[in-house]
Enzyme design. Structure first.
Site, PDB file in Angstrom:
ATOM      1  N   ASP A 162       1.289  -1.364  -0.234  1.00  0.00           N
ATOM      2  CA  ASP A 162       0.334   0.099   0.269  1.00  0.00           C
ATOM      3  C   ASP A 162       1.168   0.840  -0.097  1.00  0.00           C
ATOM      4  O   ASP A 162       1.827   1.187   0.582  1.00  0.00           O
ATOM      5  CB  ASP A 162      -1.082   0.167   1.140  1.00  0.00           C
ATOM      6  CG  ASP A 162      -0.469  -0.214   2.435  1.00  0.00           C
ATOM      7  OD1 ASP A 162       0.261   1.459   3.096  1.00  0.00           O
ATOM      8  OD2 ASP A 162       0.592  -0.792   3.062  1.00  0.00           O
ATOM      9  N   SER A 163       0.418   2.097  -0.603  1.00  0.00           N
ATOM     10  CA  SER A 163       1.005   3.698  -0.738  1.00  0.00           C
ATOM     11  C   SER A 163       2.940   3.820  -1.177  1.00  0.00           C
ATOM     12  O   SER A 163       3.226   2.974  -2.754  1.00  0.00           O
ATOM     13  CB  SER A 163       1.368   4.641   0.708  1.00  0.00           C
ATOM     14  OG  SER A 163       1.291   5.347   0.714  1.00  0.00           O
ATOM     15  N   ALA A 164       3.729   3.849  -0.015  1.00  0.00           N
ATOM     16  CA  ALA A 164       4.506   3.411  -0.853  1.00  0.00           C
ATOM     17  C   ALA A 164       5.366   2.455  -0.859  1.00  0.00           C
ATOM     18  O   ALA A 164       5.683   1.650  -1.661  1.00  0.00           O
ATOM     19  CB  ALA A 164       5.972   4.531   0.485  1.00  0.00           C
ATOM     20  N   VAL A 192      -1.751  -0.837  -3.392  1.00  0.00           N
ATOM     21  CA  VAL A 192      -3.033  -0.443  -2.618  1.00  0.00           C
ATOM     22  C   VAL A 192      -2.976   1.624  -2.552  1.00  0.00           C
ATOM     23  O   VAL A 192      -2.098   1.276  -1.899  1.00  0.00           O
ATOM     24  CB  VAL A 192      -3.459  -1.240  -1.281  1.00  0.00           C
ATOM     25  CG1 VAL A 192      -4.636  -0.176  -0.947  1.00  0.00           C
ATOM     26  CG2 VAL A 192      -3.827  -1.995  -1.750  1.00  0.00           C
ATOM     27  N   HIS A 291      -7.230   8.170   1.625  1.00  0.00           N
ATOM     28  CA  HIS A 291      -5.714   7.498   1.360  1.00  0.00           C
ATOM     29  C   HIS A 291      -5.523   6.333   2.990  1.00  0.00           C
ATOM     30  O   HIS A 291      -5.821   6.378   4.641  1.00  0.00           O
ATOM     31  CB  HIS A 291      -4.301   8.572   1.590  1.00  0.00           C
ATOM     32  CG  HIS A 291      -3.316   7.205   0.751  1.00  0.00           C
ATOM     33  ND1 HIS A 291      -3.690   6.863   0.140  1.00  0.00           N
ATOM     34  CD2 HIS A 291      -2.271   7.273   1.794  1.00  0.00           C
ATOM     35  CE1 HIS A 291      -1.816   6.419  -0.026  1.00  0.00           C
ATOM     36  NE2 HIS A 291      -1.463   6.883   1.059  1.00  0.00           N
TER      37      HIS A 291
END
Length: 315
Positions: A162-164, A192, A291
């Site tokens: 997820d994200s980074a 994600v 987020h």
């Protein structure tokens, strides 16, 4: 001790002019355990001493006990946190992996990678790659970790983040496509709310306050001081001529309606389709959500729906 700030990336991290680093989130950790709610057991393993690399492994004990010879899909999970915060042992990730492993009936390896700014990128990419190579070293059932030797199905390997962590998952997926991974080819990658960017504002980004855009790009530069900028292929996959070589059969991209990164996820699916890649890409959008909402509110309807989508993608 100086309180003068060099960088303020609240609510994630503050860096002071005297070099002190203050992480504002992701510092609450949990030990590995047998989780009574999900019946998932976890343990920490050392992958290498130099560089210091470890992972947290998850096993659904009921499956392992009742069907000891049945092989389970294997998920390699890469946590988010802007490359600068969170750990594999962070409470939100530990709890989420317990739920995901129980629901999907898989073996999972949650990667503990070195964080910026102490370890600038590409350290995190290298650590994720090293972890994947270590995982692949078990494909002949002769690796150092018994759980993987006995329970993991190396014909059904998935990577998620997820994200980074989604950014890292994508980039190691490209590396698998170009270098191979010791006989293991992941079936799918789940991204994600991926942390991607670009110099040109797209979609709803055009209406974002400049300070938000500056934050997203500034965090990338903090994590990777030697980057070529916002159009670095590691950050903007649309600028990568090797995109068509992504090393998996299918990709699931998850975006959230109120997330400033939403349009980057949609754009990723579009450029991937046009890249010559032969796989299938699907996008799911969570309405009204922000987020990584699913980590902080894992029992809400949209988080449950997102988990179910990931479960069906893997199974």
């Amino acid at each position: 001790m100086s309180n003068e700030l060099a960088h303020d990336f609240s609510p994630l991290i503050k860096i002071y002019k005297d070099g002190r680093i203050e992480r504002l989130t992701g510092t609450t950790t949990l030990p590995p355990s047998l989780d009574p709610q999900t019946g998932v057991e976890s343990k920490d393993v050392v992958i290498s001493k130099e560089p210091a690399l470890s992972a947290r492994l998850y096993l659904p004990t009921k499956s392992a006990t009742n069907s000891p010879n049945k092989k389970l899909p294997l998920l390699v999970y890469i946590h988010g946190g802007g490359f600068v915060v969170e750990r594999a042992s962070s409470s939100i990730y530990h709890n989420y992996l317990n739920a995901l492993v129980a629901e999907t009936n898989i073996v999972a390896v949650s990667v503990e990678y070195r964080l910026a700014p102490e370890h600038s990128l590409p350290a995190a990419y290298d650590d994720a790659w090293g972890s994947l190579k270590w995982v692949a070293s078990h494909s002949d059932a002769k690796g150092s970790e018994d759980w993987l030797n006995r329970h993991a199905d190396f014909q059904r390997v998935f990577i998620a983040g997820d994200s980074a962590g989604a950014n890292i998952a994508h980039n190691v997926g490209l590396r698998i496509g170009s270098e191979g991974l010791g006989g293991v080819k992941p079936k799918g990658i789940v991204l994600v709310h991926p942390y991607f960017g670009g110099s040109e504002a797209i979609g709803a980004e055009q209406a974002l306050p400049p300070v938000v855009r500056e934050y997203m790009v500034g965090l990338w530069r903090l994590a990777y001081p030697s980057t070529s900028g916002s159009d670095d292929p590691l950050f903007n996959p649309g600028k990568d001529p090797k995109l068509g070589g992504l090393g998996c059969e299918k990709v699931l991209v998850c975006v959230a309606e109120k997330d400033a990164l939403k349009d980057r996820g949609w754009r990723y699916s579009e450029v991937l389709k046009k890249s010559g890649w032969k796989g299938a890409v699907d996008v799911i959008e969570s309405k009204g959500e922000n987020h990584v909402f699913h980590l902080f509110n894992p029992t809400c309807d949209n988080a449950v729906a997102l988990l179910k989508k990931m479960v069906s993608f893997i199974n």
